[in-house]
Each structure stands twice: as structure tokens, then as C-alpha cells.
Design a protein around this motif. Sequence first.
Motif, mmCIF file in Angstrom:
data_model
loop_
_atom_site.group_PDB
_atom_site.id
_atom_site.type_symbol
_atom_site.label_atom_id
_atom_site.label_comp_id
_atom_site.label_asym_id
_atom_site.label_seq_id
_atom_site.Cartn_x
_atom_site.Cartn_y
_atom_site.Cartn_z
ATOM 1 N N SER A 131 0.817 -1.259 0.078
ATOM 2 C CA SER A 131 0.009 0.108 -0.042
ATOM 3 C C SER A 131 0.981 1.262 -0.114
ATOM 4 C CB SER A 131 -0.981 -0.179 1.163
ATOM 5 O OG SER A 131 -1.856 -1.190 1.187
ATOM 6 N N THR A 144 -3.156 4.512 -1.281
ATOM 7 C CA THR A 144 -3.942 3.759 -2.062
ATOM 8 C C THR A 144 -3.452 2.307 -2.019
ATOM 9 O OG1 THR A 144 -1.901 4.130 -3.585
ATOM 10 C CG2 THR A 144 -3.992 5.850 -3.834
ATOM 11 N N GLY A 145 -4.207 1.430 -2.492
ATOM 12 C CA GLY A 145 -3.786 -0.202 -2.231
ATOM 13 C C GLY A 145 -4.954 -1.083 -3.052
ATOM 14 N N THR A 150 -5.257 -2.207 3.151
ATOM 15 C CA THR A 150 -5.231 -0.714 2.699
ATOM 16 C C THR A 150 -6.067 0.054 3.510
ATOM 17 O OG1 THR A 150 -4.281 -1.260 0.492
ATOM 18 C CG2 THR A 150 -5.281 0.804 0.866
#
Length: 355
Positions: A131, A144-145, A150
Motif C-alpha cells: 500500500s 492507495t492499495g 489498505t
Amino acid sequence: MNKLRAFVVGGSVALAVVTLWAAFRYGVAPTSRPGYLRAAAAVVLLPAIPVALTRGKLWVRRLAEYRRNGSSLSFERKSIFVSGDGVGDADETLADIEAAVAAADEYDECRRDRFGEGRGLTVRHTGFHNSFVRIAGDGRVIVTGASENTHLLASLVERAVSLPMERTRIHPLLEPKPVRGAPRAFLGLFLVALFLFGVGGVGAAAYPADAYSAPERTVFVGYDARADALPGYDETDATVDKAALLVKALDEEAVELQWDRDDATRLSEHTRQSVFLSARGAEMLDDARGESLDAAERKRVSALESDLHAAECRVASAIITRIEKGRVEGDAETLRDARRTLRERAAAAGHACTA
């Protein structure tokens, strides 16, 4: 500044200046308004089209990102979290987040990383999943991920920086990108054509008579601009140069009358233009002769007058040749009237036509 942007900025500014100059010099008559509208449209569209294409490209990318993230905010889809507000010190914020991740048991590694948008963090968890934490240009924190971890990381960041993190399906780091490659080449050609369209509009506004071609109008405007801007080249010089161009245009009408199709309407258009060019050329030469001319200038004006009347005779000869050979489909009376007018003008100047 790249070449295309320089052309857009320079072209739109130059066209705007020329359009304003033309409005002051030639005035704004009903017949000239369409030309000014063309020029104004080109001034607006030149910078607007590249921006619109860039923004359109961005919205397409955002739509693709939106669709990739699915119709629902599931854990299996790419997850994007954005803080509601920005942070003041990006380095301090990243250090706080890094310390919070290091203190948590759910993550295997947290390291500083450099992204296209700037510095950030790469957080590894469950052996191989990553992430990412980044700071946007406006200071917002972005996580973000593509896994449930995440979401846990976003909650951890929310506590570490004391800012609410909200889930979104639109990536906030997507920025407008200029058009590249072959589309950029086509865009450049289109913008050049648009610029020439605007230049033609200025010419049409300055010289709205349809007997003039677009290149002739542009050259006329160039002569006028030169007379206004350059010392040593005055209005009389511009008038004589424009008259010389009209003589050449009248000569071209004689050639076109010989080779154009036989339709009487089209031929009548040529003869009407010939009569107009003849009258306008004679008027310009009379105006020039009324000024204080030196010997060389008087000689040139006299030569142009002779050339003008010779061109009138050539047009008259081309008309009668077509009529006598039966190469006119339709009523030829308009052609005969034009021939008579041209012959009378030449004869009145002492240049009798032989045909």
C-alpha cells in the motif's frame, strides 16, 4: 515552453492584435462583421482547443479509473483514501505515519519512497502486498492499495495525522497531460489551419468584396499594415502595390475564362469579378496619381495603367472567343455586357481593344 504552446500563445495574441488593428483601420460595417467573427472565433479557439483536449483526456482517464474501481467500494478493488484537509509539513507528516506503521503489528515493512508526485511511503504487508502513502500538491494525504489492509492503513493514517480519510473512486493524483505523439502532430496541423482561418477572417473583414480571393485579401492587409508600421513605405506605395496585384488578378480572370467549364452562371461570375477588378484597379491608380509622385513612381503608375487596360482587352477577347465558339451553356447576354464595359473602359483610356 514547447513549440506548439508557443505557437498557440503567439498566434492567438498576434491574431487578436491584428483583428483590433483592422477594426480601427477599416471600421466595422455589416459586410465586414462575418470576417471579424471568424477572426474572433479563431482567437478564442486557438488556446481553448488544446486545453479542452487535455481536460477531456483527463476526464477519460478518471472515468477509466472510476470503472476499474468497480460499481461498489469492495475490498478486492483498488482502494483510494483521501484526507479531507491538507497538512502543513509533508516531511513531518510522513515521519509520523512511518512511526505509527512501525509500531503496528499488521505490516512487514515501511520505507520512504519517491513517486512521480513526490516523496511518500511504501508499506508492505502479508508478505508481498503493498500500500502507498503520498502527499498531494495541495497537502492532502492519499492512501492507495488493493487489499483490506489498505483500509486498515487508512484508519491508522487517520489517527496518526488527526485528519478524516474518505474513500473515493476517483484518483486525486491524476493530472492533465498534454497530447503526445501522432495526435499532437494532427493537432498542430489543425491549429495552423485554424490560425489561417482567422487570418482569412481579418482579410474578409478588411476587404469584404467577393471578387477578391483569400490570398489577395491577406496581401492587401499586409500592404496596409506595412504602410502603418514601416517608415519609408506610405499609403501611396501600398495603393500602387495593391493596384499591381489587381492587374495580375484581372489577367488571371482572362485565363480562367478560357479554361473554366461552359456554364453561363460560372462564366458570368468571372466576368462580374473582372469588371469589379478593372474598376477598383483604375480607382487605385487614380488615387495614386493624385498624390505627389516622383518620376519613378509616375512611370510605374503609367505602366500599370497600360497593363490594366491590356488585361481588360484580354478578358474581353476571352469572352468573345467563348461566345463565338459556342462554349457557353445558357444566356450569354451578361457576358456580352461585361465585354462591352471592359472594351469601353480601355478605349476611354486610349487603349482600343482589337477583339
